[in-house]
Design a protein around this motif. Structure first.
Motif, short mmCIF file in Angstrom:
data_model
loop_
_atom_site.label_atom_id
_atom_site.label_comp_id
_atom_site.label_asym_id
_atom_site.label_seq_id
_atom_site.Cartn_x
_atom_site.Cartn_y
_atom_site.Cartn_z
N LEU A 146 0.83 -1.21 0.00
CA LEU A 146 0.00 0.00 0.00
C LEU A 146 0.86 1.26 0.00
CD1 LEU A 146 -2.77 -1.08 2.55
CD2 LEU A 146 -3.06 -0.72 0.08
N LEU A 147 1.98 1.21 0.73
CA LEU A 147 2.84 2.39 0.81
C LEU A 147 3.49 2.73 -0.52
CD1 LEU A 147 4.54 1.93 4.29
CD2 LEU A 147 2.97 3.73 3.62
N ARG A 148 3.62 1.75 -1.35
CA ARG A 148 4.20 2.02 -2.68
C ARG A 148 3.31 2.94 -3.51
NH1 ARG A 148 6.13 -4.19 -4.17
NH2 ARG A 148 7.64 -4.37 -2.44
N GLY A 149 2.03 2.97 -3.14
CA GLY A 149 1.10 3.82 -3.87
C GLY A 149 0.91 5.19 -3.27
N VAL A 150 1.59 5.49 -2.15
CA VAL A 150 1.48 6.81 -1.54
C VAL A 150 2.23 7.82 -2.39
CG1 VAL A 150 2.00 8.19 0.50
CG2 VAL A 150 1.20 5.84 0.76
N ALA A 151 1.53 8.88 -2.80
CA ALA A 151 2.10 9.84 -3.73
C ALA A 151 3.09 10.79 -3.08
CB ALA A 151 0.98 10.63 -4.42
N GLU A 152 2.81 11.19 -1.84
CA GLU A 152 3.64 12.20 -1.17
C GLU A 152 4.93 11.56 -0.65
OE1 GLU A 152 3.33 15.32 2.58
OE2 GLU A 152 1.50 14.42 1.75
N PRO A 153 6.10 11.95 -1.19
CA PRO A 153 7.37 11.29 -0.83
C PRO A 153 7.70 11.38 0.66
CG PRO A 153 7.63 12.66 -2.79
CD PRO A 153 6.28 12.99 -2.21
N GLY A 154 7.51 12.55 1.28
CA GLY A 154 7.85 12.71 2.69
C GLY A 154 7.02 11.81 3.57
N LEU A 155 5.72 11.75 3.30
CA LEU A 155 4.83 10.90 4.09
C LEU A 155 5.18 9.43 3.90
CD1 LEU A 155 2.38 10.61 5.92
CD2 LEU A 155 0.92 10.61 3.88
N SER A 156 5.44 9.06 2.66
CA SER A 156 5.81 7.67 2.36
C SER A 156 7.08 7.26 3.10
CB SER A 156 6.00 7.50 0.86
OG SER A 156 6.46 6.21 0.55
N SER A 157 8.06 8.18 3.15
CA SER A 157 9.33 7.89 3.82
C SER A 157 9.12 7.68 5.31
CB SER A 157 10.30 9.05 3.57
OG SER A 157 11.51 8.83 4.27
N GLN A 158 8.32 8.53 5.94
CA GLN A 158 8.06 8.40 7.38
C GLN A 158 7.31 7.11 7.70
OE1 GLN A 158 6.04 11.92 8.64
NE2 GLN A 158 7.77 13.28 8.25
N MET A 159 6.31 6.79 6.84
CA MET A 159 5.53 5.59 7.08
C MET A 159 6.38 4.34 6.90
SD MET A 159 1.95 6.77 5.25
CE MET A 159 1.05 5.29 5.67
N ASN A 160 7.26 4.35 5.92
CA ASN A 160 8.16 3.21 5.72
C ASN A 160 9.11 3.04 6.88
OD1 ASN A 160 7.83 1.69 3.16
ND2 ASN A 160 7.94 3.73 2.23
N ALA A 161 9.56 4.15 7.45
CA ALA A 161 10.45 4.09 8.61
C ALA A 161 9.74 3.46 9.80
CB ALA A 161 10.95 5.48 8.96
N GLU A 162 8.49 3.85 10.02
CA GLU A 162 7.72 3.27 11.12
C GLU A 162 7.42 1.80 10.86
OE1 GLU A 162 7.12 4.72 14.03
OE2 GLU A 162 8.31 6.38 13.22
N LEU A 163 7.16 1.46 9.60
CA LEU A 163 6.90 0.07 9.25
C LEU A 163 8.15 -0.78 9.49
CD1 LEU A 163 4.91 -1.99 8.09
CD2 LEU A 163 5.72 -1.38 5.80
N LEU A 164 9.32 -0.22 9.22
CA LEU A 164 10.57 -0.94 9.48
C LEU A 164 10.73 -1.23 10.97
CD1 LEU A 164 13.23 -2.08 8.44
CD2 LEU A 164 14.23 0.21 8.65
N LYS A 165 10.30 -0.29 11.82
CA LYS A 165 10.35 -0.53 13.27
C LYS A 165 9.45 -1.69 13.66
CE LYS A 165 11.29 4.26 14.69
NZ LYS A 165 10.74 5.40 15.49
N ILE A 166 8.26 -1.73 13.07
CA ILE A 166 7.32 -2.82 13.36
C ILE A 166 7.94 -4.16 12.96
CG2 ILE A 166 5.08 -3.83 12.78
CD1 ILE A 166 4.03 -0.99 12.39
N LYS A 167 8.57 -4.19 11.80
CA LYS A 167 9.21 -5.42 11.33
C LYS A 167 10.34 -5.83 12.27
CE LYS A 167 10.00 -5.75 6.87
NZ LYS A 167 10.43 -5.36 5.50
N ASP A 168 11.10 -4.85 12.76
CA ASP A 168 12.21 -5.15 13.67
C ASP A 168 11.71 -5.70 14.99
OD1 ASP A 168 14.27 -4.61 11.99
OD2 ASP A 168 14.65 -2.59 12.71
N TYR A 169 10.66 -5.10 15.52
CA TYR A 169 10.09 -5.59 16.79
C TYR A 169 9.53 -7.00 16.62
CZ TYR A 169 10.52 -0.95 18.91
OH TYR A 169 11.01 0.22 19.42
N THR A 170 8.93 -7.23 15.47
CA THR A 170 8.40 -8.57 15.18
C THR A 170 9.54 -9.58 15.10
OG1 THR A 170 6.57 -7.58 13.94
CG2 THR A 170 6.99 -9.91 13.59
N GLN A 171 10.61 -9.18 14.42
CA GLN A 171 11.77 -10.07 14.30
C GLN A 171 12.41 -10.32 15.66
OE1 GLN A 171 12.48 -11.59 11.57
NE2 GLN A 171 14.35 -12.62 12.24
#
Length: 337
Positions: A146-171
């Motif tokens: 879904l994030l690949r379809g976010v048009a605004e670069p800044g928002l997409s970057s922040q959301m991906n960073a938070e998603l990476l945290k979720i993945k790390d906590y899961t790992q």
């Protein structure tokens, strides 16, 4: 104190009444013989016989007491399940010790039952959390799409960073579950250390950009025998900690000295009194309490993983100046594992 001496003290404490009775009986016999004007040689013979018989009785009783005492001590000192057959002495006619045996047998049964219940409970928890971790990966993957379809670069970057945290906590949760059976999961091979480091830096590149932290990576070459997945997990924990506690404009440096990889940051640093406990399970330290995001598990798991892999980890830090983490890779061959 010798074992015999320890038993003798216990024996005398238990048999104090008998000892006093022996002395009183000897005195009464001597008095009766003396009042009866018995000949001295006969009197001495009777007293000697009395002492000999009491001495034999003492030796027999003490020998039996010593065996019983040592037997019960061993039962008391045993860890885990008590083995009542080991060093067993013939106490079939002793009702007290029969009762002790029955009690111990019952306690053994309860102990085995509780151990089995605890194993089953732990297994249930592991299965549940393993399932949870694997199930949560599906919505994480969906979010990435879904994030690949976010048009605004800044928002997409922040959301991906938070998603990476979720993945790390899961790992982190998954690796904690696997830690018990880590040996069965190992895949030891010879790897180029710089490639594992660069892969982790690529994974966290977005966090470097978002936090405006500079990276200085020295060129180095070192082949190490390790498990790539588990070592990558350790590197990930160290990098995320460095990024978390380094202010914007700060720097993270990585270089190799001899066979030790050094990861240094210009972050908050760590209080001297916190350093000895940093690899303790659940310890977050002063920085962790301030950030309110630390779990106290990352460095603990990293130390466990490095130890299992035959590597070493330690750190040095100065509050207000930053932290250096050292990963040492002793020269080894696959045959040594």
């Amino acid at each position: 104190m010798s074992k015999i001496g320890e038993t003798l003290r216990a024996y005398l404490a238990d048999r104090l009444g008998g000892a006093l009775l022996f002395l009183a009986e000897g005195a009464v016999i001597w008095l009766v013989l003396w009042l009866g004007e018995v000949a001295m040689d006969i009197r001495d013979y009777i007293l000697l016989l009395h002492f000999v018989l009491w001495g034999l009785a003492f030796c027999f009783d003490f020998s039996s007491y010593h065996r019983q005492y040592r037997y019960l001590q061993k039962l008391r000192d045993k860890k885990g399940e008590l083995d009542r057959q080991e060093n067993r002495i013939g106490l079939g006619d002793k009702k007290l010790f029969q009762l002790c045996d029955e009690i111990l047998e019952e306690q053994n049964h309860l102990l085995r039952q509780r151990e089995e219940e605890e194993k089953n409970r732990l297994k249930s928890y592991q299965e549940y959390y393993s399932l949870w971790v694997h199930q949560i990966k599906t919505p994480i993957f969906a979010l990435e799409l879904l994030l690949r379809g976010v048009a605004e670069p800044g928002l997409s970057s922040q959301m991906n960073a938070e998603l990476l945290k979720i993945k790390d906590y899961t790992q982190l949760a998954l690796q904690y579950i696997r830690l018990e059976d880590m040996a069965a999961d190992l895949d030891l091979k010879t790897y180029a250390l710089e490639n594992i480091v660069k892969n982790q830096l690529k994974k966290y590149a977005l966090l470097f950009i978002n936090r405006k932290v500079r990276l200085e990576l020295a060129e180095f070459q070192l082949d190490v025998i390790t498990d790539e997945k588990w070592l990558a997990f350790v590197l990930g924990q160290i990098l995320t900690n460095a990024l978390k506690y380094t202010a914007p404009g700060g720097q993270i440096r990585i270089w190799l000295k001899d066979r030790t990889l050094i990861i240094a940051d210009t972050g908050l640093g760590i209080r001297a009194e916190d350093i000895p406990r940093l690899f303790t399970k659940g310890f977050t330290g002063d920085n962790g309490r301030r950030q309110k995001e630390a779990s106290g598990m990352g460095l603990y798991l990293s130390a466990k993983v490095m130890q299992t892999l035959g590597h070493a980890i330690w750190l040095e830090s100065e509050q207000g100046k930053g932290t250096q983490v050292f990963l040492n890779f002793p020269e080894q061959s696959l045959q040594e594992y």
